[in-house]
Design a protein around this motif. Structure first.
Motif, PDB file in Angstrom:
ATOM      1  N   TRP A 112      10.108  -3.523  -4.928  1.00 45.29           N
ATOM      2  CA  TRP A 112      10.077  -4.147  -3.614  1.00 45.29           C
ATOM      3  C   TRP A 112      10.110  -5.666  -3.721  1.00 45.29           C
TER       4      TRP A 112
ATOM      5  N   SER B 133       8.674  -9.750   0.763  1.00 46.30           N
ATOM      6  CA  SER B 133       8.600  -9.426   2.193  1.00 46.30           C
ATOM      7  C   SER B 133       8.348  -7.940   2.401  1.00 46.30           C
ATOM      8  N   GLU B 134       8.969  -7.092   1.578  1.00 49.69           N
ATOM      9  CA  GLU B 134       8.727  -5.649   1.692  1.00 49.69           C
ATOM     10  C   GLU B 134       7.289  -5.311   1.342  1.00 49.69           C
ATOM     11  N   ARG B 135       6.739  -5.994   0.334  1.00 48.57           N
ATOM     12  CA  ARG B 135       5.353  -5.748  -0.050  1.00 48.57           C
ATOM     13  C   ARG B 135       4.411  -6.109   1.110  1.00 48.57           C
ATOM     14  N   SER B 136       4.705  -7.226   1.792  1.00 49.42           N
ATOM     15  CA  SER B 136       3.881  -7.627   2.926  1.00 49.42           C
ATOM     16  C   SER B 136       3.989  -6.627   4.071  1.00 49.42           C
ATOM     17  N   THR B 137       5.211  -6.126   4.322  1.00 48.70           N
ATOM     18  CA  THR B 137       5.397  -5.111   5.359  1.00 48.70           C
ATOM     19  C   THR B 137       4.610  -3.851   5.031  1.00 48.70           C
ATOM     20  N   LEU B 138       4.685  -3.427   3.779  1.00 45.94           N
ATOM     21  CA  LEU B 138       3.944  -2.238   3.352  1.00 45.94           C
ATOM     22  C   LEU B 138       2.446  -2.451   3.506  1.00 45.94           C
TER      23      LEU B 138
ATOM     24  N   GLY C  54       0.820  -4.254   5.687  1.00 46.70           N
ATOM     25  CA  GLY C  54       0.430  -4.091   7.082  1.00 46.70           C
ATOM     26  C   GLY C  54       0.369  -2.638   7.490  1.00 46.70           C
ATOM     27  N   LEU C  55       1.340  -1.856   7.049  1.00 47.16           N
ATOM     28  CA  LEU C  55       1.365  -0.430   7.388  1.00 47.16           C
ATOM     29  C   LEU C  55       0.209   0.321   6.721  1.00 47.16           C
TER      30      LEU C  55
ATOM     31  N   ARG D 296      13.190   2.111  -0.492  1.00 52.20           N
ATOM     32  CA  ARG D 296      13.163   1.659   0.901  1.00 52.20           C
ATOM     33  C   ARG D 296      12.212   2.528   1.711  1.00 52.20           C
ATOM     34  N   LEU D 297      11.812   2.001   2.852  1.00 52.53           N
ATOM     35  CA  LEU D 297      11.092   2.788   3.840  1.00 52.53           C
ATOM     36  C   LEU D 297      12.059   3.732   4.539  1.00 52.53           C
TER      37      LEU D 297
END
Length: 322
Positions: free
Chosen positions: A247, A250-255, A257-258, A307-308
């Motif tokens: 990742w 930015s993807e790590r930060s999105t993950l 939050g989820l 990916r998500l």
């Protein structure tokens, strides 16, 4: 005869060479095993050293007869110790039962009968009294093949020059791990991870449910360092391994939050995995990972986050296969 030590030359992960330069490359099957440098001093003995330089000879008594295979000719050989499955593919999980037994000769002998090892030979940096490392790959391979090293527990598989796309597809169809591409004019560079050798792996993908995570270190302690992955089976969630690469920031930060939004005090896996420090989440986040192979227990080997999958729910995966 005292033979010089050689650290094995290493391949760089990458893509298949382009069609424009394809004819300048050789292609060998990539095996999933334990890299080994073999020392044959010509006195009937054999010494096996791992990639780290550790003496692993006693762990593989089934390879001891190789010491007499070349008579009194000395040689240093490069290869990979593997264990084959019933379909003739290298099986790292089976090999693991043979590794780490150099200090337990009785157990090593017993395991040699139960899980026989096979040594794949692919290079010869020294033969007789002459070092060959500076010679081109083609000349070293000619020298290696002239030795006729084919036996119950060792072999010298063929390579092909050019036709990389065809070779890659053939290994994919056969369920093999991939290819090693080697430049025909390349020297043997001990201890170097070289672009003259490129490893190309076949990767499979799987849709997975995230059931937990492990925090990163230091400034990343509030972000995921690894995700705990599961597969839906009969309405339950079975742990199939962890992923900690693939990742972007930015993807790590999105993950993150989820994951924080789905925090749970309860482990969603059945049975619960032994993962100290795990933080559990409600099993509602679906993602896709790439991986090399699976163990017999179903765990993913070498997984990487892809990916998500917001288009999927965990329930969608009950009847899906990877």
């Amino acid at each position: 005869m005292d033979l010089p030590r050689f650290a094995p030359m290493l391949a760089t992960p990458g893509r298949l060479p382009s069609a424009a330069v394809d004819e300048r490359w050789a292609y060998e099957v990539k095996y999933d095993g334990q890299r080994t440098v073999v020392y044959l001093p010509g006195d009937g003995t054999v010494l096996l050293r791992s990639r780290s330089g550790a003496d692993i000879t006693a762990a593989y008594p089934d390879l001891a007869p190789l010491g007499t295979a070349l008579g009194n000719t000395a040689a240093v050989l490069d290869g990979e110790i593997v264990v084959f499955d019933d379909a003739g593919r290298s099986d790292f999980e089976r090999l693991q039962s043979r590794m780490g037994l150099a200090g337990a000769p009785a157990k090593a002998a017993r395991m040699a009968r139960l899980v026989p090892a096979h040594l794949i030979l692919f290079d010869v940096p020294l033969l007789g009294t002459g070092p060959l490392a500076s010679l081109p790959y083609t000349e070293r391979r000619t020298a290696l093949e002239s030795l006729g090293l084919t036996g119950t527990h060792w072999s010298t598989p063929a390579f092909i020059a050019g036709h990389g796309e065809r070779a890659l597809e053939a290994t994919r169809a056969a369920g093999l791990e991939g290819l090693i591409a080697k430049r025909l004019d390349s020297a043997y560079e001990p201890g170097v991870r070289s672009r003259a050798w490129i490893k190309i792996r076949h990767l499979r993908t799987a849709d997975v449910v995230v059931g937990g995570w492990l925090p990163g270190h230091g400034r990343l302690s509030d972000l995921p360092g690894a995700l705990l992955l599961g597969e839906r089976r009969g309405g339950g969630l079975r742990h199939i391994g962890n992923v900690g690469t693939g990742w972007s920031d930015s993807e790590r930060s999105t993950l993150a939050g989820l994951l924080h939004g789905a925090a749970s005090a309860d482990c969603p896996f059945t049975p619960p995995p032994a993962v100290p420090g795990a933080r559990w989440v409600l099993p509602r986040l679906v993602g896709e990972v790439a991986y090399a192979t699976r163990t017999r227990a179903g765990l993913l080997r070498h997984p990487s986050w892809h990916r998500l999958r917001p288009d999927l729910t965990p329930e969608d995966l009950d009847t899906r296969t990877s």
